[in-house]
Design a protein around this motif. Structure first.
Motif, short mmCIF file in Angstrom:
data_model
loop_
_atom_site.label_atom_id
_atom_site.label_comp_id
_atom_site.label_asym_id
_atom_site.label_seq_id
_atom_site.Cartn_x
_atom_site.Cartn_y
_atom_site.Cartn_z
N TRP A 387 9.36 2.47 -9.16
CA TRP A 387 8.42 3.38 -8.50
C TRP A 387 8.49 4.73 -9.21
O TRP A 387 9.55 5.12 -9.70
N ASN A 388 7.39 5.43 -9.22
CA ASN A 388 7.39 6.74 -9.88
C ASN A 388 7.42 7.91 -8.91
O ASN A 388 7.72 9.04 -9.29
N ALA A 389 7.07 7.63 -7.65
CA ALA A 389 7.20 8.66 -6.62
C ALA A 389 7.11 7.98 -5.26
O ALA A 389 6.46 6.93 -5.13
N ILE A 390 7.76 8.57 -4.28
CA ILE A 390 7.75 8.01 -2.91
C ILE A 390 7.34 9.12 -1.95
O ILE A 390 7.77 10.27 -2.09
N VAL A 391 6.50 8.77 -0.98
CA VAL A 391 6.17 9.69 0.13
C VAL A 391 6.74 9.09 1.39
O VAL A 391 6.42 7.95 1.75
N LEU A 392 7.54 9.87 2.09
CA LEU A 392 8.13 9.38 3.33
C LEU A 392 7.97 10.48 4.39
O LEU A 392 8.47 11.59 4.20
N PRO A 421 11.41 10.32 -7.75
CA PRO A 421 10.91 11.56 -7.14
C PRO A 421 10.37 11.29 -5.74
O PRO A 421 9.72 10.26 -5.50
N LEU A 422 10.61 12.22 -4.84
CA LEU A 422 10.39 11.94 -3.43
C LEU A 422 9.76 13.14 -2.73
O LEU A 422 10.15 14.29 -2.99
N PHE A 541 -0.81 14.46 -2.45
CA PHE A 541 -1.12 15.15 -3.72
C PHE A 541 0.16 15.39 -4.52
O PHE A 541 0.21 15.19 -5.74
N ILE A 542 1.19 15.85 -3.83
CA ILE A 542 2.44 16.17 -4.55
C ILE A 542 2.99 14.90 -5.19
O ILE A 542 3.35 14.87 -6.37
N ALA A 543 3.04 13.82 -4.40
CA ALA A 543 3.59 12.57 -4.92
C ALA A 543 2.73 12.05 -6.07
O ALA A 543 3.25 11.55 -7.08
N GLY A 544 1.41 12.19 -5.94
CA GLY A 544 0.51 11.72 -7.00
C GLY A 544 0.78 12.45 -8.31
O GLY A 544 0.72 11.86 -9.39
#
Ligand SMILES: NC(=O)C1=CN([C@@H]2O[C@H](COP(=O)(O)OP(=O)(O)OC[C@H]3O[C@@H](n4cnc5c(N)ncnc54)[C@H](O)[C@@H]3O)[C@@H](O)[C@H]2O)[C@@H](O)CC1
Ligand SMILES: Nc1ncnc2c1ncn2[C@@H]1O[C@H](COP(=O)(O)OP(=O)(O)O)[C@@H](O)[C@H]1O
Ligand SMILES: [K+]
Length: 596
Positions: A387-392, A421-422, A541-544
Motif C-alpha cells: 500500500w502507498n498510503a492509508i486513511v483511517l 504513510p498514514l 486528499f492528503i492520502a492521495g
C-alpha cells in the motif's frame, strides 16, 4: 523599496499561473509569512540599522492607516486615542495627516503627558503639536475620560444622521499594539468597553453610529496568541484594522481575526533583506508561513507522460459500518487528487451498504464476528500488498459488541507498525482520548529522526483538545513563563513535536505543524467548507498525495490548499460530495494545463 506605500487586503492567497514543480521551497516574501511580534520588531530594527529612520517608518505606518481610513469613510468627527508607546506614535501621525487632508474635527486623547513620550512617538507628538500651532489651532490633548464624555455628546447630537460611511464619531484605537506586555489597566479596559457598546449600538444609539479603526491590532489583543493577556477579554473589536508588512498570528487566528473587522496589511517599505535577516535567525526551520503553492509546489509533480496507475500509488481506506459515506468521500477524494488505485477495507456488515456504490474504487471485506477476527483480517490485509498510503478515521467506528475504542486503537497501532504513510482522522484519533501517550509513543517509534514524517493527524479543535489538550498545556507551561493560552500556532507546533507526526489542526484558521518545528497557516478557506464530511475529503486528499510519493508535510499543505480552492470554486451551497468534483479544475489551473 516602494516610496508610494500600497495596501493589500488579506487573505491574499492566489493561484500561481505557471508550473510549480521547479519553484524552491523557500520562496520567501512578505506576503507569505506570519510574523510574531518580536520578529516584526527585529525586522523594524534591521531596517532602522540599515538606513531607514524609525520616524520615517512611523510616518509611513500612519499614512497607511489614513489611506485605508479615507478610502472607507467620508470626513466625520474623529478621535485618535494614543497610547504611551509607538502604537500611540502612529496615532499622532494619523491625527496630523487627517487634518492635513482636510478632515475638520480631529481630536486627540492620550493619558500620558506629551512630555513623557519617548523616541519616535515623542517626535511625532511634537510634529502634531507644531502643525496645530502653525495653524493657530488649539494643541490641547484630552484624557480618555474627557474623550468618552465628548463622544457621548457627539453621538447624541448625530442621532439618525450617521451612515455606514459617515459615522457620528470615528475612533482610532492607537493605544497598544505589538508592545502590549501586561493586561490593560481597568480604566483603559472600561473606556474601550464603553466604546464597544456604542459601536454595536445600545438603547440610545444605532449600530455603526460609532466606528473604530485599530492600529496594528485592537488594543488588549496579544499579537502572538490572538487572545488578551492572562485571559483578559479584548474589549473593543474594530471595523477596520491596519497592520504593517505582514500579518501576526492574532490577525489570522480565530478570536483575533473575528475582532479585526476588515484587515489591511500595509507596506511601510521594509526591504526583503529585513525579512531574510529575521528568517536567518529563525533557522533551522524558518518562519511561520502562509500556505501557498510556492511553499509546496516543488514537492508535487503532475502525472508524467508514460506513467501508469501503479506510479500513482494505491490508497487503502478503512471503513466502518456506521457512517460508510465518510470513507467513500475520503476514497473519492484520494482518487480525484491523483492516486492510481483506491481500495476500501470494510467490515462484512458494511459490505451491502458500500460495495454496490463503488465505481472506480475496489472493496475488500473484513471479518467482523469478533474484534480478534477483525484485527487479524486487518493485519493480513496490511501485509497482503504494498500500500502507498492509508486513511483511517472517517466513519471508522466499528459497530462491534466489544468496546469500540480498544479495537480501533489496535487497528491504528497495527497500521502504524507498518511503514505505509498514514492519515489518522476523526474516530481514529478519538480512540486515543485519555491515552495520548500511547499514540505519541507509537508515532515516535515509527518516526526516525531526520527522516521526513510519514503520518498526518487531522484533528479539528474539539478533537485536538480532547486528544492533546492536557499534554500541550503541560508542555507549554514548562516552555513558557507566561500563563494562559499559548495560541493555536504554538499549540499545534507543540503537538507535532510531541507526536513526531504532521498535525493539521483544522478550522477556519487551519494550522499545520511538522515535528521539526515547521509551521504553516492555511487561511484561504471559505466558510462553505464547514459542512459534514468536508474533513473526510481533506483526509482523502492528503492520502492521495502521499500515495503519489509526496512527503507528509507537503502533502498536508498541498491538500489543505486544494481543499480551500475546491471550496472557493464551488461556492455557497457546497456539500462535501461536491469537493472532489472540483479537483480537476483546480489542478488544471495549478499546473497551467490550457482550457479544453
Ligand atoms: N519602527 C517601529 O518599531 C514601528 C512601530 N510601529 C508601531 O509600534 C507599535 C509597537 O510599539 P511599541 O513596541 O512601543 O508598543 P506599544 O505602543 O504597543 O506599547 C508599548 C508601551 O506600552 C507599555 N505597555 C504595554 N502594555 C501596557 C498596558 N497593558 N498598560 C499600560 N502600558 C502598557 C509599554 O511599557 C510601552 O511603553 C506597533 O504596534 C505599531 O503600531 C509602526 O509605527 C511601524 C514602525
Ligand atoms: N469557517 C470555516 N472556514 C473555512 N474552513 C472551515 C471552516 N470551518 C471548517 N472548515 C474546514 O472544513 C473542514 C471540516 O472538517 P471536520 O470538522 O473534520 O468535518 P467532518 O468531520 O464533518 O468531515 C476542515 O478542513 C476545516 O478546516
Ligand atoms: K491598537
Amino acid at each position: 523599496m516602494p516610496s508610494d506605500p500600497s495596501a493589500h487586503p488579506v487573505p491574499a492567497g492566489s493561484y500561481a499561473t505557471s508550473r510549480l514543480s521547479h519553484v524552491p521551497d523557500n520562496g520567501l516574501d512578505w506576503a507569505t509569512v506570519v510574523l510574531r511580534c518580536a520578529q516584526m520588531a527585529q525586522a523594524d530594527a534591521w531596517a532602522m540599522a540599515h538606513g531607514q529612520p524609525g520616524v520615517v517608518l512611523m510616518e509611513r505606518a500612519g499614512a497607511g492607516v489614513v489611506q485605508a481610513l479615507t478610502a472607507r469613510w467620508l470626513p466625520c468627527p474623529v478621535w485618535v486615542w494614543c497610547g504611551p508607546g509607538n502604537n500611540g506614535g502612529d496615532g499622532w501621525v494619523i491625527a496630523r495627516l487627517l487634518e492635513a487632508a482636510g478632515w475638520p474635527q480631529v481630536s486627540v486623547a492620550c493619558d500620558s503627558p506629551i512630555e513623557s513620550l519617548q523616541g519616535d512617538a515623542a517626535h511625532h507628538a511634537q510634529r502634531w503639536r507644531q502643525a496645530r500651532l502653525s495653524r493657530a489651532a488649539s494643541a490641547d490633548v484630552h484624557t480618555l475620560d474627557q474623550a468618552l464624555q465628548a463622544i457621548a455628546v457627539q453621538r447624541a447630537h448625530a442621532q439618525g444622521r450617521s451612515g455606514p460611511h459617515s459615522p457620528a464619531v470615528l475612533v482610532v484605537d492607537a493605544l497598544f499594539g505589538a508592545g502590549l506586555s501586561r493586561p490593560l489597566d481597568e480604566k483603559v479596559h472600561a473606556a474601550l468597553a464603553q466604546l464597544a457598546t456604542w459601536r454595536t449600538g445600545d438603547a440610545t444609539s444605532t449600530p455603526g453610529c460609532v466606528q473604530v479603526v485599530a492600529v496594528d491590532v485592537p488594543s488588549g489583543l496579544h499579537g502572538d496568541t490572538a487572545h488578551g493577556l492572562a485571559d483578559q477579554t479584548v474589549p473593543c473589536p474594530a471595523d477596520l484594522t491596519v497592520t504593517f508588512m505582514a500579518p501576526k498570528p492574532a490577525h489570522m487566528l480565530m478570536h483575533g481575526r473575528a475582532l479585526m473587522g476588515d484587515l489591511v496589511v500595509h507596506d511601510i517599505g521594509l526591504p526583503l533583506a529585513a525579512l531574510q535577516a529575521v528568517a536567518a535567525q529563525a533557522q533551522p526551520v524558518g518562519l511561520w508561513r502562509r500556505n501557498t503553492p510556492v511553499v509546496w509546489g516543488h514537492a508535487w509533480q503532475a502525472p508524467r507522460r508514460g506513467g501508469h496507475k501503479y506510479h500513482r500509488g494505491h490508497v487503502l481506506v478503512w471503513s466502518g459500518p456506521r457512517m460508510p459515506g465518510a470513507s467513500r468521500l475520503a476514497a473519492r477524494a484520494a482518487a480525484r487528487i491523483g492516486a492510481g488505485l483506491v481500495t476500501l477495507a470494510m467490515t462484512r456488515t458494511a459490505w451491502p451498504h458500500l460495495a454496490g456504490h463503488l465505481m472506480s474504487a475496489m472493496a475488500h471485506p473484513l471479518a467482523d464476528e469478533s474484534a480478534d477476527a477483525l484485527c487479524a483480517d486487518w493485519r493480513a490485509l496490511l501485509a497482503s500488498r504494498r500500500w502507498n498510503a492509508i486513511v483511517l478515521g472517517p466513519g471508522a467506528m466499528l459497530g462491534l459488541p466489544e468496546p469500540q475504542a480498544d479495537t480501533l486503537r489496535t487497528l491504528v497501532l497495527d497500521a502504524l507498525a507498518t511503514e505505509v504513510p498514514l492519515v489518522l482522522d476523526a474516530d481514529a484519533l478519538m480512540a486515543f482520548e485519555g491515552h495520548p501517550q500511547l499514540l505519541c509513543q507509537a508515532l515516535n517509534d515509527r518516526h526516525r529522526e531526520g527522516a521526513p514524517p510519514s503520518v498526518v493527524l487531522t484533528p479539528h479543535e474539539g478533537e485536538f483538545n480532547r486528544l492533546f489538550g492536557d499534554l500541550v498545556r503541560a508542555e507549554a507551561g514548562q516552555a513558557q513563563a507566561t500563563a494562559g493560552d499559548p495560541g493555536k500556532f504554538e499549540r499545534t507546533r507543540l503537538s507535532a513535536a510531541m507526536a513526531g507526526a504532521v498535525v493539521l489542526h483544522k478550522g477556519a484558521d487551519t494550522v499545520l505543524a511538522a515535528p521539526d518545528g515547521r509551521v504553516m497557516l492555511h487561511d484561504d478557506a471559505p466558510p462553505w467548507l464547514s459542512t459534514g464530511g468536508s474533513g473526510d475529503v481533506l483526509a482523502g486528499f492528503i492520502a492521495g498525495l502521499m500515495a503519489q510519493g509526496v512527503d507528509a508535510w507537503h502533502a498536508a499543505c498541498g491538500a489543505a490548499w486544494v481543499h480551500g480552492q475546491c471550496g472557493h470554486r464551488f461556492g455557497p451551497g457546497l456539500l462535501a460530495d461536491d469537493l472532489p468534483e472540483q479537483v480537476p479544475g483546480v489542478l488544471r489551473r495549478l499546473w497551467g494545463v490550457p482550457p479544453q
